[in-house]
Write a protein that holds these residues in place. Structure first.
Motif, PDB file in Angstrom:
ATOM      1  N   ALA A 199      91.096 -17.309 -32.854  1.00 56.67           N
ATOM      2  CA  ALA A 199      90.470 -17.718 -34.114  1.00 56.67           C
ATOM      3  C   ALA A 199      91.203 -18.865 -34.783  1.00 56.67           C
ATOM      4  CB  ALA A 199      90.383 -16.529 -35.064  1.00 56.67           C
ATOM      5  N   ILE A 200      92.527 -18.823 -34.787  1.00 52.22           N
ATOM      6  CA  ILE A 200      93.298 -19.833 -35.525  1.00 52.22           C
ATOM      7  C   ILE A 200      93.671 -21.020 -34.648  1.00 52.22           C
ATOM      8  CG2 ILE A 200      95.376 -20.269 -36.877  1.00 52.22           C
ATOM      9  CD1 ILE A 200      93.383 -18.427 -38.248  1.00 52.22           C
ATOM     10  N   GLN A 201      94.170 -20.757 -33.452  1.00 51.94           N
ATOM     11  CA  GLN A 201      94.696 -21.848 -32.620  1.00 51.94           C
ATOM     12  C   GLN A 201      93.635 -22.431 -31.685  1.00 51.94           C
ATOM     13  OE1 GLN A 201      98.655 -21.050 -30.913  1.00 51.94           O
ATOM     14  NE2 GLN A 201      98.832 -19.303 -32.306  1.00 51.94           N
ATOM     15  N   ASN A 202      92.970 -21.564 -30.910  1.00 48.18           N
ATOM     16  CA  ASN A 202      91.961 -22.080 -29.983  1.00 48.18           C
ATOM     17  C   ASN A 202      90.796 -22.723 -30.708  1.00 48.18           C
ATOM     18  OD1 ASN A 202      92.273 -19.375 -27.515  1.00 48.18           O
ATOM     19  ND2 ASN A 202      93.538 -21.166 -27.865  1.00 48.18           N
ATOM     20  N   CYS A 203      90.299 -22.069 -31.776  1.00 48.99           N
ATOM     21  CA  CYS A 203      89.151 -22.631 -32.497  1.00 48.99           C
ATOM     22  C   CYS A 203      89.511 -23.930 -33.211  1.00 48.99           C
ATOM     23  CB  CYS A 203      88.591 -21.614 -33.483  1.00 48.99           C
ATOM     24  SG  CYS A 203      87.644 -20.299 -32.674  1.00 48.99           S
ATOM     25  N   LEU A 204      90.754 -24.044 -33.663  1.00 48.93           N
ATOM     26  CA  LEU A 204      91.196 -25.318 -34.239  1.00 48.93           C
ATOM     27  C   LEU A 204      91.145 -26.422 -33.198  1.00 48.93           C
ATOM     28  CD1 LEU A 204      92.486 -27.041 -36.477  1.00 48.93           C
ATOM     29  CD2 LEU A 204      94.714 -26.221 -35.692  1.00 48.93           C
ATOM     30  N   TYR A 208      85.831 -22.244 -21.715  1.00 50.99           N
ATOM     31  CA  TYR A 208      87.065 -22.016 -22.470  1.00 50.99           C
ATOM     32  C   TYR A 208      88.223 -22.822 -21.885  1.00 50.99           C
ATOM     33  CZ  TYR A 208      91.205 -19.531 -24.233  1.00 50.99           C
ATOM     34  OH  TYR A 208      92.413 -19.224 -24.804  1.00 50.99           O
ATOM     35  N   ASP A 209      88.366 -22.809 -20.566  1.00 53.22           N
ATOM     36  CA  ASP A 209      89.503 -23.474 -19.917  1.00 53.22           C
ATOM     37  C   ASP A 209      89.521 -24.979 -20.151  1.00 53.22           C
ATOM     38  OD1 ASP A 209      88.582 -21.036 -18.629  1.00 53.22           O
ATOM     39  OD2 ASP A 209      90.219 -21.301 -17.217  1.00 53.22           O
ATOM     40  N   GLU A 210      88.328 -25.570 -20.377  1.00 54.00           N
ATOM     41  CA  GLU A 210      88.254 -27.020 -20.514  1.00 54.00           C
ATOM     42  C   GLU A 210      88.599 -27.501 -21.920  1.00 54.00           C
ATOM     43  OE1 GLU A 210      87.766 -29.369 -18.184  1.00 54.00           O
ATOM     44  OE2 GLU A 210      87.907 -27.713 -16.764  1.00 54.00           O
ATOM     45  N   SER A 223      97.940 -22.605 -25.835  1.00 55.37           N
ATOM     46  CA  SER A 223      97.899 -21.172 -26.192  1.00 55.37           C
ATOM     47  C   SER A 223      96.726 -20.463 -25.521  1.00 55.37           C
ATOM     48  CB  SER A 223      97.805 -21.002 -27.713  1.00 55.37           C
ATOM     49  OG  SER A 223      98.852 -21.665 -28.370  1.00 55.37           O
ATOM     50  N   GLN A 224      96.564 -20.675 -24.228  1.00 52.65           N
ATOM     51  CA  GLN A 224      95.458 -20.050 -23.519  1.00 52.65           C
ATOM     52  C   GLN A 224      95.643 -18.535 -23.439  1.00 52.65           C
ATOM     53  OE1 GLN A 224      94.715 -21.833 -19.683  1.00 52.65           O
ATOM     54  NE2 GLN A 224      93.439 -23.424 -20.573  1.00 52.65           N
ATOM     55  N   ILE A 225      94.541 -17.822 -23.594  1.00 53.05           N
ATOM     56  CA  ILE A 225      94.533 -16.368 -23.528  1.00 53.05           C
ATOM     57  C   ILE A 225      94.018 -15.962 -22.148  1.00 53.05           C
ATOM     58  CG2 ILE A 225      93.570 -14.264 -24.550  1.00 53.05           C
ATOM     59  CD1 ILE A 225      93.148 -15.965 -27.123  1.00 53.05           C
TER      60      ILE A 225
END
Length: 294
Positions: free
Chosen positions: A84-89, A24-26, A31-33
Motif C-alpha cells: 500500500a505505501i511503497q509499491n503503490c507509491l 506486478y514484477d514490471e 521492496s518486492q513482495i
C-alpha cells in the motif's frame, strides 16, 4: 484470495480514462513482495469534482487513482503495508512519469508532480477485502517549540544579509524535499550539488589563504565532482590534504567518491531513473559529508 485496494485523490487532473492492467514484477522494482510476483495489478482512473476552488466556469476536476491487486492468499499485515505505501507509491509515480513523457504536461487543474511517501501515508485509502485498515494519521514532525536564541540570531543574520546563505545546506534541504516528493533523480542531483559546492568553497578558501589568484583557482572550480574527489592527497587542491585526520572523514569521503559520484553520473550520463533507495542513499551521504566538512 485477498483483495487489496488502494485509492488516492490526486491534487491535479490526468486525461486518463481507460483502466490498465500491468504485471506486478514490471512496475514494482523496489521492496518486492514474494507472494505477489507474477500477479497482475489493475489501475483505474476516475474524475472527481474538486468543489468551487475558484470563481471560473471551468470544470473543477481532479483524478482519483485506484490500484487493485488480487492476491492468491491472505496477505500478512507487513506485506499489505509494503504494497500500500511503497509499491503503490512506485506505481503512482510510474503512472505520473509515463503521463508526462506522453503529454509533456506539468499542470492540468493543478500542478502535476511526483508523489512521496508522506502523500501515501496521509491521503491514501487502504482497504483489504473491502475493510478500511487505516488506524493512524502519521506525520513527520509537529515541532511547535520556538527556535532557541542562538538559532534566532542565525536566522536574523541570514535574513538581514549579515551572513551569506549556506547554499550547500539549502541544496541538501531541497534534496530532502525532492526525496519526500518522489523526485528521486532530482534528489540525487541536489545531494551531489550540495557536496560539490561545499568541497569547492572549502578548497577555494584554502587556496586563497595560500596566495593563489582567482585565475589560478578557476580551473579547479570548473572540475566535476568526480574530478575534485580524485585529486591525490598532499595536492593543495585535495580535500584529503586538510581533513585526513578528522574523525569520520575517510568514510564519508569514500562514499562521496565511490557512491554519490557514481549515482550522479549514472543519472546524468546514462539516463538512469534513480529509485527511492538511490535518492535516500545520496541524501544520507550528503548529510554526513556536510556535517564533517565545514
Amino acid at each position: 484470495m485477498s483483495t487489496v485496494k488502494v485509492t488516492i485523490d490526486l491534487p491535479f487532473f490526468l486525461r486518463l480514462e481507460d483502466s490498465v492492467s500491468v504485471p506486478y514484477d514490471e512496475v514494482c522494482k523496489e521492496s518486492q513482495i514474494p507472494e505477489l510476483k507474477k500477479q497482475d495489478i489493475q489501475i483505474t482512473f476516475s474524475h472527481i469534482h474538486a468543489g468551487s476552488i475558484d470563481k471560473s466556469n471551468w470544470p473543477h476536476e481532479r483524478t482519483t487513482v485506484a490500484i487493485t491487486l488480487e492476491a492468491p492468499k491472505q496477505l500478512p499485515n507487513d506485506s499489505v503495508n509494503t504494497f500500500a505505501i511503497q509499491n503503490c507509491l512506485e506505481i503512482l509515480n510510474r503512472v505520473i512519469t509515463s503521463y508526462q513523457a506522453t503529454t509533456g504536461e506539468v499542470s492540468n487543474a493543478g500542478f502535476i508532480f511526483s508523489l512521496g511517501t508522506s502523500d501515501m501515508q496521509l491521503f491514501a485509502d487502504i482497504r483489504v477485502n473491502g475493510q478500511n485498515i487505516r488506524d493512524r494519521w502519521p506525520l513527520h514532525n509537529s515541532n511547535s517549540f520556538p527556535l532557541p536564541n542562538s538559532k534566532m540570531d542565525e536566522f536574523r543574520h541570514y535574513l538581514t544579509g549579515q551572513d551569506d546563505l549556506p547554499l550547500s545546506s539549502l541544496f541538501l534541504t531541497n534534496a530532502v524535499l525532492s526525496l519526500e516528493r518522489g523526485q528521486y533523480p532530482l534528489a540525487v542531483f541536489q545531494a551531489a550539488a550540495a557536496v560539490e559546492l561545499r568541497i569547492t568553497q572549502v578548497i577555494r578558501g584554502k587556496l586563497k589563504a595560500a596566495g593563489w589568484s582567482d585565475q589560478a583557482i578557476e580551473p579547479y572550480e570548473k572540475m566535476t565532482l568526480g574530478g575534485k574527489l580524485q585529486i591525490s592527497q598532499t595536492d593543495p587542491r585535495s580535500l584529503e590534504t586538510y581533513f585526513d585526520g578528522v574523525s569520520g572523514f575517510a568514510d564519508v569521503y569514500k562514499k562521496a567518491k565511490d557512491n554519490l559520484t557514481w549515482l550522479r553520473n549514472h543519472v546524468a550520463h546514462r539516463g538512469y531513473l534513480a529509485s527511492h533507495k538511490d535518492a535516500k542513499l545520496a541524501v544520507q551521504i550528503a548529510r554526513d559529508f556536510l556535517a564533517i566538512v565545514n
